[in-house]
Structure formats: C-alpha cells, structure tokens
Scaffold this motif. Structure first.
Motif, PDB file in Angstrom:
ATOM      1  N   ASN A  56      31.459  93.791   8.546  1.00 39.83           N
ATOM      2  CA  ASN A  56      31.527  93.987   7.005  1.00 39.83           C
ATOM      3  C   ASN A  56      33.025  94.064   6.637  1.00 39.83           C
ATOM      4  N   LYS A  58      37.108  94.576   6.621  1.00 40.93           N
ATOM      5  CA  LYS A  58      38.149  92.965   6.181  1.00 40.93           C
ATOM      6  C   LYS A  58      38.940  93.318   6.511  1.00 40.93           C
ATOM      7  N   PHE A  62      41.680  92.455  11.254  1.00 42.03           N
ATOM      8  CA  PHE A  62      39.333  91.611  10.831  1.00 42.03           C
ATOM      9  C   PHE A  62      39.407  91.257  12.254  1.00 42.03           C
ATOM     10  N   TYR A  66      36.659  93.386  14.765  1.00 51.62           N
ATOM     11  CA  TYR A  66      35.664  93.123  14.861  1.00 51.62           C
ATOM     12  C   TYR A  66      35.485  92.639  16.028  1.00 51.62           C
ATOM     13  N   ARG A 115      36.234  98.962   2.285  1.00 54.15           N
ATOM     14  CA  ARG A 115      35.864  98.326   3.188  1.00 54.15           C
ATOM     15  C   ARG A 115      37.276  97.356   3.808  1.00 54.15           C
ATOM     16  N   GLU A 116      37.973  97.859   3.491  1.00 48.38           N
ATOM     17  CA  GLU A 116      39.106  97.762   4.492  1.00 48.38           C
ATOM     18  C   GLU A 116      39.443  97.696   6.146  1.00 48.38           C
TER      19      GLU A 116
END
Length: 174
Positions: A56, A58, A62, A66, A115-116
């Motif tokens: 998830n 963002k 990212f 990730y 969500r950052e």
C-alpha cells in the motif's frame, strides 16, 4: 496450575508435544517451545503488517520503500521458518496460523492513518522495536535455561532485526 513436568506429561498425551532424542530436560523443552511459539506468533503478525505496508505504500519514496518492505517481509518469513522448525525439532507443534498469531502476538495492532511512505516507516520502526525487545528478552531466557542453540537462533534474528530497524529509522532521520 500444573507443574512443568506434569504439564509436559499432559501435553505429550494430547499430541501437543512429541518425543525427541534432543538432550534437554523436558521442562526446558516445554518452556523453550512456549517462548518460540510466542515469537512465531509475533513474527507472523509483523510479517503481515510489513506486507500491508509493502502493498500500500505511496509517495515520493515509493520504489525504495517498496523494495525495503519487500526485503523485510522476506526476512521475517525466513525467521518464521527458523522458529517453526526449531519448535518441531524440540518436539513441539509450531502454532503458525494467522488466528494463533493474532491471539498471541506481542506486536501492537496495525494502525495507520497515512498512506505516505513516512507514515509506514514510522509505524514499522515502532513495531520492529517491540519485536527487537521481545527477541532480546528471549535470548536472555534461553541462555538462563542453558539452551544455547535457541539463544543462538534468537541472536541471529536479533542482529538482522537491528539492521532493519536501523534501515527504517534512517529514512526518517535528518
């Protein structure tokens, strides 16, 4: 409350423990297996939390986050395998289901409003710190019981956990 030796006998008879030729006192085996199963629950819980962040995340960082979260999830999966196999080697049953993890994990609930990337990093750093403390405590318990092999397993996990905690914290330090 049953004494450890009586608990060992009752658990062996209900299929929770198996005979093994590992030369540890039954009481030590039972205690180590219980500690390892708590660690297994926490490891699986943390693994699922890291995967949620991995899926998830963002924001501007990212891709690097990730990849970091993916590496951390892979490492936690490896830890779960090490711990589960140690439990079974000692004559126990590895209680590695999601329901068991939710019930016995020492990791706080996964709560995140952002969500950052930085929100995920801060959350996972906090969760990893809890996990690291628990692992270090387990090293001391295993050493106190004279169980060097399990203490060594926990030391391996601790070193890697500290490294990932450092990597997470480096993303938010200035």
């Amino acid at each position: 409350m049953l004494s450890t030796s009586k608990r060992w006998a009752s658990m062996k008879s209900d299929g929770s423990y198996y005979s093994t030729r590992i030369d540890l006192a039954p009481e030590v085996q039972v205690e180590i297996i219980e500690i390892l199963n708590r660690t297994l629950a926490s490891t699986i819980d943390l693994w699922t939390q890291v995967n949620c962040a991995h899926w998830n995340v963002k924001g501007m960082q990212f891709f690097s986050l990730y990849q970091l979260f993916e590496q951390l999830a892979e490492q936690l999966n490896y830890f779960a395998t090490l711990v589960g196999e140690r439990i079974v080697a000692l004559g126990g049953v590895a209680l590695g289901t999601a329901r068991t993890a939710a019930q016995f994990s020492e990791i706080p609930d996964y709560r995140l409003s952002s969500r950052e990337g930085q929100g995920y990093v801060l959350l996972l750093a906090e969760q990893m710190a809890v996990y690291a403390r628990s692992v270090r405590s387990s090293i001391e318990i295993a050493q106190g019981l004279g169980e060097a092999n399990t203490a060594d397993l926990y030391t391996e996990i601790s070193r890697s956990t500290d490294k990932f905690l450092w990597m997470l914290e480096a993303h938010v330090q200035t």
